[in-house]
Write a protein that holds these residues in place. Structure first.
Motif, PDB file in Angstrom:
ATOM      1  N   HIS A  71      11.565   0.535   2.039  1.00 32.14           N
ATOM      2  CA  HIS A  71      10.136   0.678   1.730  1.00 32.14           C
ATOM      3  C   HIS A  71       9.803   2.127   1.386  1.00 32.14           C
ATOM      4  CE1 HIS A  71       9.420  -3.416   2.776  1.00 32.14           C
ATOM      5  NE2 HIS A  71       9.622  -3.238   4.069  1.00 32.14           N
ATOM      6  N   ALA A  72      10.352   3.066   2.157  1.00 30.91           N
ATOM      7  CA  ALA A  72      10.091   4.483   1.894  1.00 30.91           C
ATOM      8  C   ALA A  72      10.577   4.859   0.495  1.00 30.91           C
ATOM      9  CB  ALA A  72      10.770   5.351   2.948  1.00 30.91           C
ATOM     10  N   ALA A  73      11.755   4.396   0.140  1.00 27.11           N
ATOM     11  CA  ALA A  73      12.304   4.719  -1.179  1.00 27.11           C
ATOM     12  C   ALA A  73      11.472   4.110  -2.307  1.00 27.11           C
ATOM     13  CB  ALA A  73      13.753   4.256  -1.276  1.00 27.11           C
ATOM     14  N   SER A  74      10.823   2.997  -2.031  1.00 33.48           N
ATOM     15  CA  SER A  74       9.965   2.384  -3.058  1.00 33.48           C
ATOM     16  C   SER A  74       8.585   3.040  -3.098  1.00 33.48           C
ATOM     17  CB  SER A  74       9.801   0.880  -2.794  1.00 33.48           C
ATOM     18  OG  SER A  74       8.916   0.653  -1.712  1.00 33.48           O
ATOM     19  N   GLY A  75       8.219   3.744  -2.021  1.00 36.14           N
ATOM     20  CA  GLY A  75       6.903   4.378  -1.954  1.00 36.14           C
ATOM     21  C   GLY A  75       5.791   3.433  -1.564  1.00 36.14           C
ATOM     22  N   ALA A  76       6.132   2.182  -1.255  1.00 34.75           N
ATOM     23  CA  ALA A  76       5.119   1.177  -0.904  1.00 34.75           C
ATOM     24  C   ALA A  76       5.480   0.525   0.426  1.00 34.75           C
ATOM     25  CB  ALA A  76       5.023   0.125  -1.996  1.00 34.75           C
ATOM     26  N   TRP A  77       4.450   0.193   1.178  1.00 34.87           N
ATOM     27  CA  TRP A  77       4.640  -0.418   2.493  1.00 34.87           C
ATOM     28  C   TRP A  77       3.910  -1.758   2.520  1.00 34.87           C
ATOM     29  CZ3 TRP A  77       7.805   1.706   6.008  1.00 34.87           C
ATOM     30  CH2 TRP A  77       7.856   1.096   7.268  1.00 34.87           C
ATOM     31  N   PRO A  78       4.561  -2.820   3.012  1.00 37.71           N
ATOM     32  CA  PRO A  78       3.862  -4.108   3.122  1.00 37.71           C
ATOM     33  C   PRO A  78       2.860  -4.055   4.275  1.00 37.71           C
ATOM     34  CG  PRO A  78       6.093  -4.287   3.985  1.00 37.71           C
ATOM     35  CD  PRO A  78       5.943  -2.895   3.448  1.00 37.71           C
ATOM     36  N   ALA A  79       1.603  -4.180   3.957  1.00 34.11           N
ATOM     37  CA  ALA A  79       0.550  -4.089   4.964  1.00 34.11           C
ATOM     38  C   ALA A  79      -0.194  -5.414   5.044  1.00 34.11           C
ATOM     39  CB  ALA A  79      -0.408  -2.972   4.611  1.00 34.11           C
ATOM     40  N   ALA A 133      13.931   9.857   2.166  1.00 30.28           N
ATOM     41  CA  ALA A 133      13.951   8.680   1.286  1.00 30.28           C
ATOM     42  C   ALA A 133      12.646   8.584   0.499  1.00 30.28           C
ATOM     43  CB  ALA A 133      14.173   7.406   2.102  1.00 30.28           C
ATOM     44  N   LEU A 134      11.538   8.875   1.141  1.00 27.10           N
ATOM     45  CA  LEU A 134      10.236   8.844   0.473  1.00 27.10           C
ATOM     46  C   LEU A 134      10.163   9.916  -0.612  1.00 27.10           C
ATOM     47  CD1 LEU A 134       7.306   7.754   0.335  1.00 27.10           C
ATOM     48  CD2 LEU A 134       6.723   9.401   2.130  1.00 27.10           C
ATOM     49  N   ALA A 135      10.615  11.112  -0.308  1.00 27.91           N
ATOM     50  CA  ALA A 135      10.545  12.215  -1.272  1.00 27.91           C
ATOM     51  C   ALA A 135      11.460  11.980  -2.472  1.00 27.91           C
ATOM     52  CB  ALA A 135      10.903  13.534  -0.591  1.00 27.91           C
ATOM     53  N   SER A 136      12.634  11.424  -2.221  1.00 27.48           N
ATOM     54  CA  SER A 136      13.602  11.237  -3.314  1.00 27.48           C
ATOM     55  C   SER A 136      13.413   9.918  -4.051  1.00 27.48           C
ATOM     56  CB  SER A 136      15.026  11.298  -2.767  1.00 27.48           C
ATOM     57  OG  SER A 136      15.286  10.179  -1.941  1.00 27.48           O
ATOM     58  N   THR A 178       0.853  -1.177   0.000  1.00 26.19           N
ATOM     59  CA  THR A 178       0.000   0.000   0.000  1.00 26.19           C
ATOM     60  C   THR A 178       0.893   1.233   0.000  1.00 26.19           C
ATOM     61  OG1 THR A 178      -1.902   1.024   1.093  1.00 26.19           O
ATOM     62  CG2 THR A 178      -0.214   0.120   2.525  1.00 26.19           C
ATOM     63  N   PRO A 179       0.440   2.337  -0.528  1.00 31.40           N
ATOM     64  CA  PRO A 179       1.278   3.539  -0.551  1.00 31.40           C
ATOM     65  C   PRO A 179       1.661   3.980   0.864  1.00 31.40           C
ATOM     66  CG  PRO A 179      -0.604   3.824  -2.000  1.00 31.40           C
ATOM     67  CD  PRO A 179      -0.832   2.559  -1.228  1.00 31.40           C
ATOM     68  N   VAL A 180       2.897   4.420   1.008  1.00 30.96           N
ATOM     69  CA  VAL A 180       3.331   5.045   2.257  1.00 30.96           C
ATOM     70  C   VAL A 180       3.259   6.549   2.012  1.00 30.96           C
ATOM     71  CG1 VAL A 180       5.792   4.867   1.690  1.00 30.96           C
ATOM     72  CG2 VAL A 180       5.113   5.165   4.036  1.00 30.96           C
ATOM     73  N   VAL A 181       2.591   7.254   2.920  1.00 35.13           N
ATOM     74  CA  VAL A 181       2.280   8.662   2.730  1.00 35.13           C
ATOM     75  C   VAL A 181       3.219   9.568   3.516  1.00 35.13           C
ATOM     76  CG1 VAL A 181       0.460  10.402   2.958  1.00 35.13           C
ATOM     77  CG2 VAL A 181      -0.134   8.053   2.343  1.00 35.13           C
ATOM     78  N   ASP A 182       3.539   9.183   4.757  1.00 37.16           N
ATOM     79  CA  ASP A 182       4.363  10.039   5.613  1.00 37.16           C
ATOM     80  C   ASP A 182       4.883   9.212   6.781  1.00 37.16           C
ATOM     81  OD1 ASP A 182       5.625  12.333   6.554  1.00 37.16           O
ATOM     82  OD2 ASP A 182       3.784  13.306   7.253  1.00 37.16           O
ATOM     83  N   PHE A 183       5.762   9.821   7.556  1.00 39.77           N
ATOM     84  CA  PHE A 183       6.286   9.209   8.767  1.00 39.77           C
ATOM     85  C   PHE A 183       6.124  10.192   9.913  1.00 39.77           C
ATOM     86  CE2 PHE A 183       8.358   7.046   5.309  1.00 39.77           C
ATOM     87  CZ  PHE A 183       8.260   5.728   5.692  1.00 39.77           C
ATOM     88  N   LEU A 184       5.815   9.662  11.089  1.00 36.22           N
ATOM     89  CA  LEU A 184       5.585  10.466  12.281  1.00 36.22           C
ATOM     90  C   LEU A 184       6.269   9.794  13.457  1.00 36.22           C
ATOM     91  CD1 LEU A 184       1.774  10.558  11.610  1.00 36.22           C
ATOM     92  CD2 LEU A 184       3.308  12.461  11.182  1.00 36.22           C
ATOM     93  N   CYS A 185       6.425  10.526  14.556  1.00 36.57           N
ATOM     94  CA  CYS A 185       6.898   9.873  15.774  1.00 36.57           C
ATOM     95  C   CYS A 185       6.043  10.334  16.945  1.00 36.57           C
ATOM     96  CB  CYS A 185       8.380  10.118  16.031  1.00 36.57           C
ATOM     97  SG  CYS A 185       8.942  11.811  16.071  1.00 36.57           S
TER      98      CYS A 185
END
Length: 138
Positions: free
Chosen positions: A93-101, A59-62, A8-15
């Motif tokens: 995963h961030a660099a690919s833009g997809a997250w295994p869900a 990594a997600l942006a680039s 599934t698409p990864v949109v952002d990261f938070l802490c």
């Protein structure tokens, strides 16, 4: 029988931070739909969690792990083995833009069926020459 996680698409990261630890989370899901938070890694130091979020966002942006490799190696060295491994995997995963869900991680509501009143309404927008107008009835 195990099923492979759906990507599934990864949109952002938070802490998030508590007095005893911090956690890095990924915001995943469709761009125009319900999204979910999923755990990425725990950190004992809130500064490490913040650094991890910034690194993952870059990594997600680039869409390229090479852009963050130096910072990734430095941060991974400062973390225990398990969180460091999770950070490396999350960066890929961030660099690919997809997250295994795994199933059930993201909520996908069923398409709502149109009621009879809604079904009979037609959009009255004008058409332009050379462009067909789509109707709700096929």
């Amino acid at each position: 029988m195990t099923t492979e996680p759906e990507l599934t698409p990864v949109v952002d990261f938070l802490c998030e931070h508590s007095p005893s630890k911090s956690r890095v989370m990924a915001l995943i899901g469709p761009y125009h739909g319900a999204r979910s938070l999923t755990a990425v890694l725990p950190c004992k130091d809130k500064h490490h969690a913040h650094q991890a979020v910034q690194l993952l966002r870059r990594a997600l942006a680039s869409r390229d792990t090479a852009v963050v490799m130096e910072d990734l190696n430095a941060l991974a060295t400062a973390l225990p083995d398990a969180p460091a491994g999770s950070l490396r995997a999350a960066t890929a995963h961030a660099a690919s833009g997809a997250w295994p869900a795994p199933a059930g991680t993201t909520f996908c509501p069923p398409d709502e069926e149109l009621g009879e009143d809604e079904d009979t309404q037609v959009d009255e927008a004008p058409t332009t020459p050379g462009r067909k107008r789509l109707s709700a009835h096929g």
